[in-house]
Scaffold this active site. Structure first.
Site, PDB file in Angstrom:
ATOM      1  N   CYS A   2      28.128  25.060 -11.864  1.00  0.00           N
ATOM      2  CA  CYS A   2      28.519  23.770 -11.325  1.00  0.00           C
ATOM      3  C   CYS A   2      29.830  23.332 -12.150  1.00  0.00           C
ATOM      4  O   CYS A   2      30.103  23.997 -13.028  1.00  0.00           O
ATOM      5  CB  CYS A   2      27.563  22.571 -11.815  1.00  0.00           C
ATOM      6  SG  CYS A   2      25.791  23.171 -10.952  1.00  0.00           S
ATOM      7  N   GLY A  28      31.680  24.706  -7.645  1.00  0.00           N
ATOM      8  CA  GLY A  28      30.549  24.659  -6.742  1.00  0.00           C
ATOM      9  C   GLY A  28      30.939  23.819  -5.537  1.00  0.00           C
ATOM     10  O   GLY A  28      31.788  22.858  -5.612  1.00  0.00           O
ATOM     11  N   ASN A 103      25.641  21.170 -16.169  1.00  0.00           N
ATOM     12  CA  ASN A 103      25.794  22.541 -15.619  1.00  0.00           C
ATOM     13  C   ASN A 103      25.254  23.387 -16.759  1.00  0.00           C
ATOM     14  O   ASN A 103      25.172  23.503 -17.824  1.00  0.00           O
ATOM     15  CB  ASN A 103      27.640  23.012 -16.027  1.00  0.00           C
ATOM     16  CG  ASN A 103      27.995  24.464 -15.665  1.00  0.00           C
ATOM     17  OD1 ASN A 103      27.440  24.933 -14.846  1.00  0.00           O
ATOM     18  ND2 ASN A 103      29.146  24.659 -16.179  1.00  0.00           N
ATOM     19  N   GLY A 104      24.560  24.501 -16.052  1.00  0.00           N
ATOM     20  CA  GLY A 104      23.871  25.477 -16.919  1.00  0.00           C
ATOM     21  C   GLY A 104      22.624  25.692 -16.015  1.00  0.00           C
ATOM     22  O   GLY A 104      22.149  25.441 -14.862  1.00  0.00           O
ATOM     23  N   TYR A 244      35.050  36.260 -13.322  1.00  0.00           N
ATOM     24  CA  TYR A 244      35.207  35.838 -11.931  1.00  0.00           C
ATOM     25  C   TYR A 244      34.952  34.254 -11.741  1.00  0.00           C
ATOM     26  O   TYR A 244      35.843  33.863 -11.030  1.00  0.00           O
ATOM     27  CB  TYR A 244      33.757  36.419 -11.393  1.00  0.00           C
ATOM     28  CG  TYR A 244      33.776  35.619  -9.937  1.00  0.00           C
ATOM     29  CD1 TYR A 244      34.245  36.239  -8.965  1.00  0.00           C
ATOM     30  CD2 TYR A 244      32.494  34.776  -9.717  1.00  0.00           C
ATOM     31  CE1 TYR A 244      34.031  35.477  -7.544  1.00  0.00           C
ATOM     32  CE2 TYR A 244      32.416  34.070  -8.496  1.00  0.00           C
ATOM     33  CZ  TYR A 244      33.058  34.610  -7.461  1.00  0.00           C
ATOM     34  OH  TYR A 244      33.334  33.855  -6.287  1.00  0.00           O
TER      35      TYR A 244
HETATM   36  P1  AMP Z   1      29.016  42.005  -3.339  1.00  0.00           P
HETATM   37  O1  AMP Z   1      29.625  42.093  -1.886  1.00  0.00           O
HETATM   38  O2  AMP Z   1      27.688  41.497  -3.149  1.00  0.00           O
HETATM   39  O3  AMP Z   1      29.108  43.214  -4.047  1.00  0.00           O
HETATM   40  O4  AMP Z   1      29.636  40.774  -4.188  1.00  0.00           O
HETATM   41  C1  AMP Z   1      30.746  41.120  -4.976  1.00  0.00           C
HETATM   42  C2  AMP Z   1      31.970  40.090  -4.697  1.00  0.00           C
HETATM   43  O5  AMP Z   1      31.481  38.804  -4.903  1.00  0.00           O
HETATM   44  C3  AMP Z   1      33.128  40.262  -5.555  1.00  0.00           C
HETATM   45  O6  AMP Z   1      34.191  40.140  -4.609  1.00  0.00           O
HETATM   46  C4  AMP Z   1      33.079  38.836  -6.350  1.00  0.00           C
HETATM   47  O7  AMP Z   1      34.572  38.307  -6.824  1.00  0.00           O
HETATM   48  C5  AMP Z   1      32.125  38.044  -5.762  1.00  0.00           C
HETATM   49  N1  AMP Z   1      31.100  37.547  -6.804  1.00  0.00           N
HETATM   50  C6  AMP Z   1      30.809  37.608  -7.825  1.00  0.00           C
HETATM   51  N2  AMP Z   1      29.770  37.215  -8.562  1.00  0.00           N
HETATM   52  C7  AMP Z   1      29.724  36.112  -7.497  1.00  0.00           C
HETATM   53  C8  AMP Z   1      28.911  35.005  -7.615  1.00  0.00           C
HETATM   54  N3  AMP Z   1      28.096  34.790  -8.696  1.00  0.00           N
HETATM   55  N4  AMP Z   1      28.942  34.079  -6.380  1.00  0.00           N
HETATM   56  C9  AMP Z   1      29.687  34.244  -5.491  1.00  0.00           C
HETATM   57  N5  AMP Z   1      30.554  35.504  -5.397  1.00  0.00           N
HETATM   58  C10 AMP Z   1      30.532  36.378  -6.313  1.00  0.00           C
END
Ligand code: AMP
Length: 445
Positions: A2, A28, A103-104, A244
């Site tokens: 968040c 978010g 947030n957390g 990320y």
């Molecule tokens: P996946 O397709 O499930 O392997 O997700 C990997 C992709 O999701 C990568 O392009 C990341 O940039 C992105 N990603 C990583 N962590 C998250 C997260 N917590 N929420 C949304 N996207 C994410």
């Protein structure tokens, strides 16, 4: 994940909070809200949707009066995505009125909630944040400040709280500083506290410093914020913010996110060299790391996957025959650049493996002779319990398959990850980090 923001002693505080929330929209997208106070009354508006949709009407800011405001963008990690779970959460209690944003993730939320329910509390939401409100309301201390301090004794987890009363504001970061929180100042007086410094850049505030792990800042009248070190500081900022989550232009705990991503890409190139013709990023999440990889390896960087930025969170599910549509709606390769090339493709992380699988297929169809998938973070083997939305063990591909098996599943010619050691070195070995998703060290138990 968040975003939180608090604005104190600033004209049209709710408008400033709105811009700050807009800058932090990436943290978010489910719901957003602002509470404001003019020292006598408090107003709140919160709804599901994006910041610009929820606050599209100028009238919102004549309604949200006053020189103090707190705001929130929601990405659910606890509770549901209903409107009851949007923040700020507000309550009237013995000493007045408060609005809380968080947030957390509070790891003992269920025990605390059950105990409060057994003692007669009535909950309005499923959010862990509501526990804090009940604990504040039930405290017998004479001041809100002392009540907050007492309430926090019952709360465990990763948290940044900003609490607004009619006349004061409190900003608190847990002793590990897992989630980011920074303090900024306006030239003509007044303060802002926000999850990310990119919010300060937009509203024209100057960065002052990070809120220290374990610290509470008390904002009252026109004074400088007063600092109370509630707990000994034991910093472990979340590595995933750098990998990320945070915006690349933000500075977290003294480190620019973009610079750290470049460094992760360089380290990835040192640890995992490969003979190839071009380096491509998965847009936008892999861009900085891919640049770093290209700089270190000397392999040319090409921006050969185009992202459509207008794909919303929901669109009609494609029918079986058009199943590639889903990825093509968002990403499209520039064939001329890719055809006949040995490609290194870089993303920040691998979660379920879905994105990588689709991208490898797309690159091969575009004529790549080899596709080497490289991730600028270590394998995610454990769910984060401290506020990042990661799926359960069953869904995490690296928790269930070896690197060889993953490589085969996604159809790449090779697959490699940044090592945990490499990640630590890229971030700087001057402190510890929260690495739970990679090493399973749940240090807040
Ligand atoms: P996946 O397709 O499930 O392997 O997700 C990997 C992709 O999701 C990568 O392009 C990341 O940039 C992105 N990603 C990583 N962590 C998250 C997260 N917590 N929420 C949304 N996207 C994410």
């Amino acid at each position: 994940m968040c975003a939180v923001v608090g604005v104190f002693n600033v004209k049209n505080a709710s408008k400033v909070a709105y811009y700050a929330l807009f800058a932090m929209q990436h943290r978010g997208q489910e719901a957003t809200g602002i509470s404001s106070s003019d020292g006598v009354n408090m107003w709140t508006k919160k709804r599901r949707g994006l910041v610009t949709d929820v606050f599209s009407d100028e009238e919102n800011f004549t309604y949200l009066k006053g020189s103090t405001a707190v705001g929130h963008n929601r990405y659910s990690t606890a509770g549901s995505d209903s409107i009851a779970d949007a923040q700020p959460i507000t309550a009237k209690y013995k000493l007045g009125e408060i609005a809380v944003v968080h947030n957390g993730n509070l790891i003992n939320k269920d025990e605390v909630r059950q105990k409060l329910i057994n003692e007669g509390a009535i909950f309005q939401s499923y959010m862990d944040t509501e526990n804090l409100i009940h604990l504040i309301a039930r405290s017998q201390k004479d001041s809100l400040e002392d009540r907050i301090i007492e309430a926090l004794e019952d709360i465990k987890g990763a948290y940044c709280f900003i609490i607004q009363s009619r006349k004061k504001m409190f900003a608190i970061r847990d002793r590990y500083g897992v989630r980011p929180l920074s303090l900024g100042k306006f030239k003509n007086g007044g303060y802002i506290v926000a999850s990310e410094t990119c919010a300060f850049d937009l509203v024209g505030a100057e960065f002052v410093r990070d809120v220290k792990p374990g610290e509470m800042l008390v904002f009252e009248k026109e004074q400088e914020p007063r600092s109370i070190q509630l707990y000994p500081s034991d910093p472990r900022p979340c590595a995933f913010e750098y990998i990320y989550f945070a915006r690349p232009d933000s500075i977290i705990d003294g480190k620019t996110v973009y610079a750290k991503r470049l460094e992760m890409g360089r380290m990835l190139a040192r640890e995992n060299p490969v003979d190839a013709d071009i380096v491509l990023p998965v847009p936008d999440s892999g861009v900085a790391a891919a640049l770093g990889y290209a700089q270190e390896s000397g392999i040319p960087f090409e921006n050969a996957i185009v992202r459509n930025h207008y794909v919303g969170r929901t669109f009609i599910e494609p029918i079986q025959e058009m199943r590639d549509l889903k990825v093509r709606l968002k990403l499209s390769p520039i064939k001329k650049v890719i055809e006949g090339k040995r490609v290194v493709i870089i993303d920040d992380s691998l979660v379920r493996g879905t994105t990588s699988k689709q991208i490898v297929k797309m690159l091969k169809e575009a004529g790549a002779t080899q596709v080497h998938m490289k991730l600028a973070s270590p394998p995610i083997k454990h769910p984060c319990r401290y506020g990042i939305d990661t799926p359960s063990y069953e869904e995490l591909i690296s928790a269930n398959m070896s690197e060889e098996e993953i490589c085969e599943t996604i159809g790449a010619d090779s697959l490699s990850f940044l090592s945990i050691e490499g990640l630590k070195k890229s971030l700087g070995e001057d402190r510890n980090y929260s690495l739970v998703s990679f090493d399973g060290n749940y240090f807040i138990a």
